[in-house]
Design a protein around this motif. Structure first.
Motif, PDB file in Angstrom:
ATOM      1  N   ARG A 170     -24.468  16.122 -68.053  1.00  0.00           N
ATOM      2  CA  ARG A 170     -25.137  15.747 -69.314  1.00  0.00           C
ATOM      3  C   ARG A 170     -26.539  15.233 -69.032  1.00  0.00           C
ATOM      4  N   LEU A 172     -28.436  16.065 -66.762  1.00  0.00           N
ATOM      5  CA  LEU A 172     -29.290  17.161 -66.307  1.00  0.00           C
ATOM      6  C   LEU A 172     -29.607  18.156 -67.434  1.00  0.00           C
ATOM      7  N   GLY A 173     -29.206  17.814 -68.647  1.00  0.00           N
ATOM      8  CA  GLY A 173     -29.603  18.632 -69.784  1.00  0.00           C
ATOM      9  C   GLY A 173     -28.484  19.451 -70.410  1.00  0.00           C
ATOM     10  N   ALA A 174     -27.263  19.327 -69.895  1.00  0.00           N
ATOM     11  CA  ALA A 174     -26.157  20.114 -70.449  1.00  0.00           C
ATOM     12  C   ALA A 174     -25.563  19.409 -71.670  1.00  0.00           C
ATOM     13  N   LYS A 178     -21.578  22.752 -72.666  1.00  0.00           N
ATOM     14  CA  LYS A 178     -22.094  23.383 -71.449  1.00  0.00           C
ATOM     15  C   LYS A 178     -21.590  22.659 -70.199  1.00  0.00           C
TER      16      LYS A 178
ATOM     17  N   GLU B  76     -28.474  14.307 -72.765  1.00  0.00           N
ATOM     18  CA  GLU B  76     -29.283  15.483 -72.395  1.00  0.00           C
ATOM     19  C   GLU B  76     -30.647  15.514 -73.073  1.00  0.00           C
ATOM     20  N   PHE B 101     -29.085  23.475 -61.073  1.00  0.00           N
ATOM     21  CA  PHE B 101     -28.284  23.336 -62.294  1.00  0.00           C
ATOM     22  C   PHE B 101     -29.086  22.802 -63.491  1.00  0.00           C
ATOM     23  N   GLY B 102     -29.804  21.695 -63.279  1.00  0.00           N
ATOM     24  CA  GLY B 102     -30.559  21.073 -64.380  1.00  0.00           C
ATOM     25  C   GLY B 102     -31.636  22.002 -64.929  1.00  0.00           C
ATOM     26  N   LYS B 104     -31.466  25.261 -64.958  1.00  0.00           N
ATOM     27  CA  LYS B 104     -30.763  26.268 -65.771  1.00  0.00           C
ATOM     28  C   LYS B 104     -30.475  25.702 -67.156  1.00  0.00           C
ATOM     29  N   MET B 105     -30.027  24.463 -67.179  1.00  0.00           N
ATOM     30  CA  MET B 105     -29.686  23.845 -68.463  1.00  0.00           C
ATOM     31  C   MET B 105     -30.926  23.670 -69.344  1.00  0.00           C
ATOM     32  N   HIS B 106     -32.095  23.590 -68.690  1.00  0.00           N
ATOM     33  CA  HIS B 106     -33.349  23.470 -69.454  1.00  0.00           C
ATOM     34  C   HIS B 106     -33.999  24.839 -69.698  1.00  0.00           C
ATOM     35  N   ASN B 107     -33.233  25.902 -69.408  1.00  0.00           N
ATOM     36  CA  ASN B 107     -33.693  27.284 -69.665  1.00  0.00           C
ATOM     37  C   ASN B 107     -35.017  27.632 -68.974  1.00  0.00           C
ATOM     38  N   ILE B 153     -35.768  18.042 -62.245  1.00  0.00           N
ATOM     39  CA  ILE B 153     -36.038  18.269 -63.684  1.00  0.00           C
ATOM     40  C   ILE B 153     -37.191  17.390 -64.185  1.00  0.00           C
TER      41      ILE B 153
END
Lengths: 266, 355
Positions: A170, A172-174, A178, B76, B101-102, B104-107, B153
């Motif tokens: 979470r 880390l942006g998920a 996700k 997030e 990973f982070g 990827k989650m931030h596109n 990130i």
């Protein structure tokens, strides 16, 4: 002193081994005996289209039942593993009820709820889903009796994952979903897969609940019962052996899956 | 409400958690500051960090990050980097995949992702480990990977939960320097939670002492360690000699304090009842009295000792007051002390902290 202890320990070990061996004999002997007696008849049993249809019906219905319990059972397992709420203990206890209830009783309970003359049964009937003597009925009975295996396996798998990995995901942006999809689910995958295999295996072996709801299309256990009642013991042996061999194959797959070391799935 | 040059602003934060609660915590962490929350186990440090991160909802209070009210934001959306106590690397991913990973989650597009992962792994000295899985890494390597994953990130703030406690002592020292280097180079606002006073003293620009769900004292390490606000802080930062006393007179900024029949001089302007604290390492132990600039010379009896390797902790009774003094093993052996031996304790008036 040391010698006495060793002697006591070895006596205990010998006694344990003998008792354990007798238990193993009780489990294995009927299986080995059945397969041995039917070796020459296995081919012809497999060639019989009724036998093949019954085994296929069992596999297919069990697959659908597994899919259903996966879609609805895994989320329930996640909620139980991660959250505390009022009434959780009641829900937790009720999950195991299908294991405790005699399976023919479970079939009757389902019939009372989903039968054609009930409100729910009539509702489903209006959209073309009937549970008496249909594949839907077989799947319904299988889902009822085998869902605890899926839910418990998935729940244990989720509990074994530290919730902090989800927190990191979470951070880390998920999003919640996700984090579940990319972290929690892959980590719980083996436990869930074991749940799927157990659910599938348990569904295939179900007889009591299935025969109450749907005696046709015939699943393998129902077909075996028919053969035994109408054609006698010798005719039932080959079908029994085929079912045993299928069960053993599933067991071996479960063991192989659960024994594999953790590998990245993501 | 907007607060200038403050990276993290926590105001009257409260949250009940089963039988524990954090209550009325307020903090301001300046932009680029290394801020440490120091306290014993069970003080509520981790919960405070997780509340800033957004893992739990607040019962009351507000949190701003870079002047934006993030109180209602999910984790997030807060722009944080978080390193939990056990690092929590994703075991099914390689070091590089963990770091990626982070992004990827931030596109972030793949080419840019790979470049950023490569740069971050180089910065952390992890390039040669990019294909390894977490379970094959040492504690220090795992910590570096967790930091790389959080830093890649480019978070607005970095939250570290006991980042050194799972490491052995020699790795702890290396990683302490590593954290210092990262902070000096990136100037990222950091909140680091620990129970280790040495760690706090070395790393913190400022720190807050926390106990029983609230902050007790906030200030620079020098302020907190040398001028503790109350007896809890004094004890926690190493003032083992704490006594209730009464200030009898003050002359020229030096007070005479009676601690149960023992007279002690201290630098203070206060009057009336008080508590005094003296650090064991501020006391000199001698078998004979000698003249020095130290205003306090107390005669006592050696009662017991605790061998701590290169140091020895002595227990000396001065009337009813029991003092603890820290001396080197060599000094202890040279003094040839026996139980009941007469010894003198010497310490400066400025070493006596009046609470």
């Amino acid at each position: 002193m040391k010698e006495v202890w060793l002697r006591e320990k070895s006596l205990f070990m010998v006694a344990s081994a003998i008792l354990g061996f007798l238990m193993l004999v009780l489990i294995l002997l009927p299986i080995i005996n059945t397969v041995t007696l039917s070796v020459d008849k296995l081919g012809s049993a497999l060639m019989n289209f009724e036998t093949r249809d019954a085994i296929f019906a069992s596999f297919y219905a069990a697959f659908l039942a597994t899919l259903f319990t996966f879609v609805f059972g895994v989320p329930l397992a996640y909620v139980l593993a991660r959250y505390n709420f009022h009434g959780k203990s009641i829900i937790d206890a009720s999950i195991d009820l299908p294991i405790l209830i005699p399976h023919d009783a479970a079939g009757i309970a389902l019939l009372l709820l989903f039968g054609p003359r009930t409100i729910i049964g009539a509702g489903f009937s209006s959209i073309g889903i009937k549970f008496i003597d249909t594949l839907f009925g077989i799947v319904l009975a299988m889902v009822f009796v085998s869902s605890p295996f899926m839910i418990r396996s998935a729940e244990e798998a989720f509990k074994a994952i530290n919730p902090d990995v989800e927190k990191v995901a979470r951070s880390l942006g998920a999003s919640n979903f996700k984090a579940f999809l990319h972290v929690t689910f892959p980590l719980a995958f083996r436990g869930i897969l074991t749940g799927c295999l157990l659910t599938w295996a348990r569904s295939i072996s179900e007889f009591g609940a299935v025969i109450i709801l749907a005696s046709v299309p015939r699943t393998a256990p129902v077909y075996l019962y028919d053969v035994f009642v109408n054609q006698g013991l010798s005719a039932a042996v080959a079908v029994t052996a085929l079912l045993i061999i299928t069960a053993v194959a599933i067991f071996v797959i479960i063991k192989l899956v659960t024994a594999k070391p953790l590998k990245p799935i993501y | 409400m907007k607060v200038e040059a403050v990276s993290i602003h926590v105001e009257s934060l409260s949250r009940k958690w089963e039988n524990f609660s954090i209550h009325d915590v307020s903090l301001r962490v300046a932009d680029g500051e290394y801020f440490i929350v120091l306290g014993p186990t069970g003080a509520g440090k981790t919960l405070l960090l997780e509340l800033i991160a957004g893992f739990h909802k607040l019962d009351s209070g507000k949190i701003w990050i870079n002047n934006v009210d993030v109180t209602g934001f999910p984790p997030e959306k807060r722009g944080i980097g978080f390193v939990p106590q056990e690092y929590m690397l994703f075991p099914h991913m390689t070091v590089a995949e963990n770091v990626e990973f982070g992004l990827k989650m931030h596109n972030i597009p793949q080419a840019e992702r790979q470049k950023m992962v490569k740069e971050t792994l180089e910065f952390m000295g992890l390039s040669h480990m990019h294909g390894r899985h977490p379970m094959t890494l040492s504690g220090g390597e795992q910590q570096k990977t967790a930091l790389a994953r959080a830093l890649v990130i480019k978070p607005k703030i970095l939250l570290l939960d006991e980042p050194l406690s799972a490491l052995d002592i020699s790795t702890q020292k290396k990683m302490q320097n590593g954290l210092k280097r990262i902070h000096e180079e990136l100037k990222i606002t950091t909140v680091h939670v620990t129970h280790n006073q040495v760690e706090a003293f070395i790393l913190a620009d400022r720190l807050a002492i926390m106990n029983d769900g609230t902050t007790i004292q906030t200030g620079s390490p020098e302020q907190v360690f040398h001028k503790p606000k109350d007896d809890f802080v004094a004890r926690f930062v190493g003032f083992e000699n704490l006594f209730n006393g009464k200030i009898l007179e003050t002359q020229g900024g030096v007070a005479k304090i009676d601690i149960g029949g023992v007279m002690v001089e201290a630098v203070t302007e206060r009057v009336g009842g008080c508590m005094i604290g003296v650090r064991p390492d501020d006391i000199i132990v001698s078998r004979q009295p000698f003249k020095s600039s130290m205003r306090n010379t107390l005669k006592g009896k050696f009662v017991d000792f605790v061998d701590m390797g290169s140091l020895v902790s002595l227990i000396v009774n001065v009337n009813s007051a029991s003092f603890v003094a820290l001396i080197t093993k060599r000094s202890f052996l040279e003094m040839k002390l026996k139980k009941g031996s007469e010894v003198y304790l010497l310490f400066k008036a400025s070493a006596v902290h009046v609470i």
